[in-house]
Design an enzyme around this catalytic site. Structure first.
Site, short mmCIF file in Angstrom:
data_model
loop_
_atom_site.label_atom_id
_atom_site.label_comp_id
_atom_site.label_asym_id
_atom_site.label_seq_id
_atom_site.Cartn_x
_atom_site.Cartn_y
_atom_site.Cartn_z
CB CYS A 10 -40.56 107.32 -82.40
SG CYS A 10 -41.58 107.26 -83.89
CG HIS A 23 -34.58 108.50 -83.02
ND1 HIS A 23 -35.43 107.55 -82.50
CD2 HIS A 23 -35.33 109.23 -83.88
CE1 HIS A 23 -36.64 107.70 -83.02
NE2 HIS A 23 -36.60 108.71 -83.86
CD GLU A 34 -29.87 110.62 -82.97
OE1 GLU A 34 -29.72 110.00 -81.91
OE2 GLU A 34 -30.28 110.08 -84.02
CE LYS A 51 -35.59 104.06 -84.56
NZ LYS A 51 -34.58 104.47 -83.55
CG HIS A 79 -38.89 103.86 -86.40
ND1 HIS A 79 -39.07 103.61 -85.06
CD2 HIS A 79 -38.92 105.21 -86.54
CE1 HIS A 79 -39.21 104.74 -84.42
NE2 HIS A 79 -39.11 105.74 -85.29
CG PHE A 87 -44.44 111.96 -85.62
CD1 PHE A 87 -43.17 112.20 -86.11
CD2 PHE A 87 -45.37 111.39 -86.48
CE1 PHE A 87 -42.83 111.89 -87.41
CE2 PHE A 87 -45.04 111.06 -87.79
CZ PHE A 87 -43.77 111.31 -88.26
#
Length: 413
Positions: free
Chosen positions: A162, A302, A313, A334, A339, A399
């Site tokens: 991502c 994010h 975050e 998002k 996403h 990830f």
């Protein structure tokens, strides 16, 4: 690094719209691009999640059929966004050896791969398409863009989950600083709304399961957030040195002021709860920008709408901004788009470019009851940023522990 790198063109195909302007207008209007998937395979496989942020305009409505047939959907979205961005930049006349492509994807041509597997099992090896490998390879979108525009400086691909397309923009910034090209088409694409990805993400409890209300399922910072929402599409930015842009009389949206890329080396899916890698990425981006945390006026977070990720975050933001983190206008886009995995960073960077240009932070929809443990300045309405110079950061974390951040400054010639 002393060259000023500017954005002269933007393009997108997203769950909110088939173009950059349509996507931006829908975002400001508080629309949601998430809806129920109308496909037979949802019922066939009894998927526990039945919705996603599907592209508002499908590539088949834009690309000529002979072109689309040779490209996986991830490459189709890439070509559409890149063509729009390049045209928006004025289709700069540039030697092929001075035009580069920095592209990204998180998963690649999963539809081409698994369609070919189905064909092999059901009809045998002779019926597998000869272009299967060129369609499924992760570098296919970059290659398609490179061949369409005859970009021969380079055609590079990032695959860092991502964080991918934010990293591709940071790479483009550095490649232009190093003089490897005069113009770079940067961005990312993803087309992974597929039964296997929905099933897999569902199995790991990562996706929201609000099947009864898809448009409100992605709800970053809300107390009852229960996971992210899959999205698809692409976004592209045309980047060039300020000197090159001014010499050809190009319009300039904003400046890409810096980028930061780090790794957590912590866990294959979870990010570092202390946010050390994210903090370093933000610091690197600001350092390249010649800026300090107190200069930041906007954050595109994010913020995937997962119970743990949003808090982590926020911890990282506290680590760099201190108490001021609670005062900076934040957008979690998002909530509207879902996403886009490897394409999400580019789309959010594009939104951030427009945010600093228009001096407005986009709304974060679906925020009904904000988590008291994340007391950020977030609004369901557009937030004015003021008339002065703007410096924003756009965060992406993926990830594998990948962290990527770009710093974007308003441009006033």
């Amino acid at each position: 690094m002393s060259k000023k790198i500017v954005v002269t063109g933007i393009g997108a195909s997203s769950p909110l719209g088939g173009t950059a302007s349509e996507s931006w207008d829908a975002l400001l209007a508080g629309e949601s691009g998430v809806r129920t998937i109308e496909a037979d395979w949802v019922e066939q496989y009894e998927l526990p999640v039945t919705f996603a942020g599907q592209a508002r305009v499908q590539p088949s409505e834009v690309l000529e059929r002979p072109v689309a047939k040779r490209l996986d959907p991830s490459s189709q979205f890439a070509l559409i966004a890149a063509k729009e961005a390049f045209a928006d930049a004025g289709a700069p006349a540039i030697p092929a050896e001075r035009l580069g492509v920095d592209w990204a994807t998180g998963i690649g041509g999963i539809w081409s791969l698994l369609d070919a597997w189905d064909t092999l099992r059901e009809k045998g090896p002779r019926r597998v398409m000869p272009l299967t490998v060129p369609m499924l390879m992760p570098n296919a979108p970059a290659a398609a863009i490179s061949m369409h525009f005859e970009a021969r400086a380079f055609a590079r691909t990032v695959a860092s989950a991502c964080a991918s397309s934010t990293e591709s923009i940071a790479n483009a910034f550095e490649h232009l600083q190093l003089g490897l090209a005069d113009v770079v088409i940067a961005g990312g694409s993803e087309a992974a709304i597929h039964p296997i990805t929905l099933a897999s993400f569902s199995s790991m409890q990562a996706l929201s399961r609000r099947n009864d209300s898809p448009e409100t399922a992605s709800r970053p910072y809300n107390t009852d957030r229960d996971g992210f929402v899959m999205g698809e599409g692409a976004a592209a930015l045309v980047l060039e040195t300020e000197e090159h842009a001014l010499a050809r009389g190009a319009k300039i949206y904003a400046e890409i002021a810096g980028g930061g890329v780090t790794a957590d080396s912590y866990h294959i899916t979870a990010n570092d709860p202390e946010g050390h890698g994210a903090i370093r990425a933000m610091k690197l981006a600001l350092s390249q920008a010649g800026a300090h945390p107190e200069d930041v006026t906007h954050i595109n977070a994010h913020a995937t709408s997962t119970p743990v990720g949003d808090i982590n975050e926020y911890t990282a933001l506290l680590g760099i901004f201190g108490d001021r983190a609670r005062e900076i206008p934040v957008s979690a886009t998002k909530a509207a788009t879902g996403h886009l995995l490897g394409g999400t960073g580019a789309l959010e960077a594009m939104f951030t470019v427009l945010a600093v240009q228009h001096r407005v932070a986009p709304p974060t929809i679906n925020l009904v009851e904000q988590d008291p443990e994340i007391p950020l300045t977030v609004s369901g309405d557009p937030q004015p940023l003021g008339d002065g110079p703007q410096l924003a950061i756009s965060n992406s974390f993926g990830f594998g522990g990948h962290n990527a951040v770009v710093a974007i400054r308003s441009y006033d010639a």
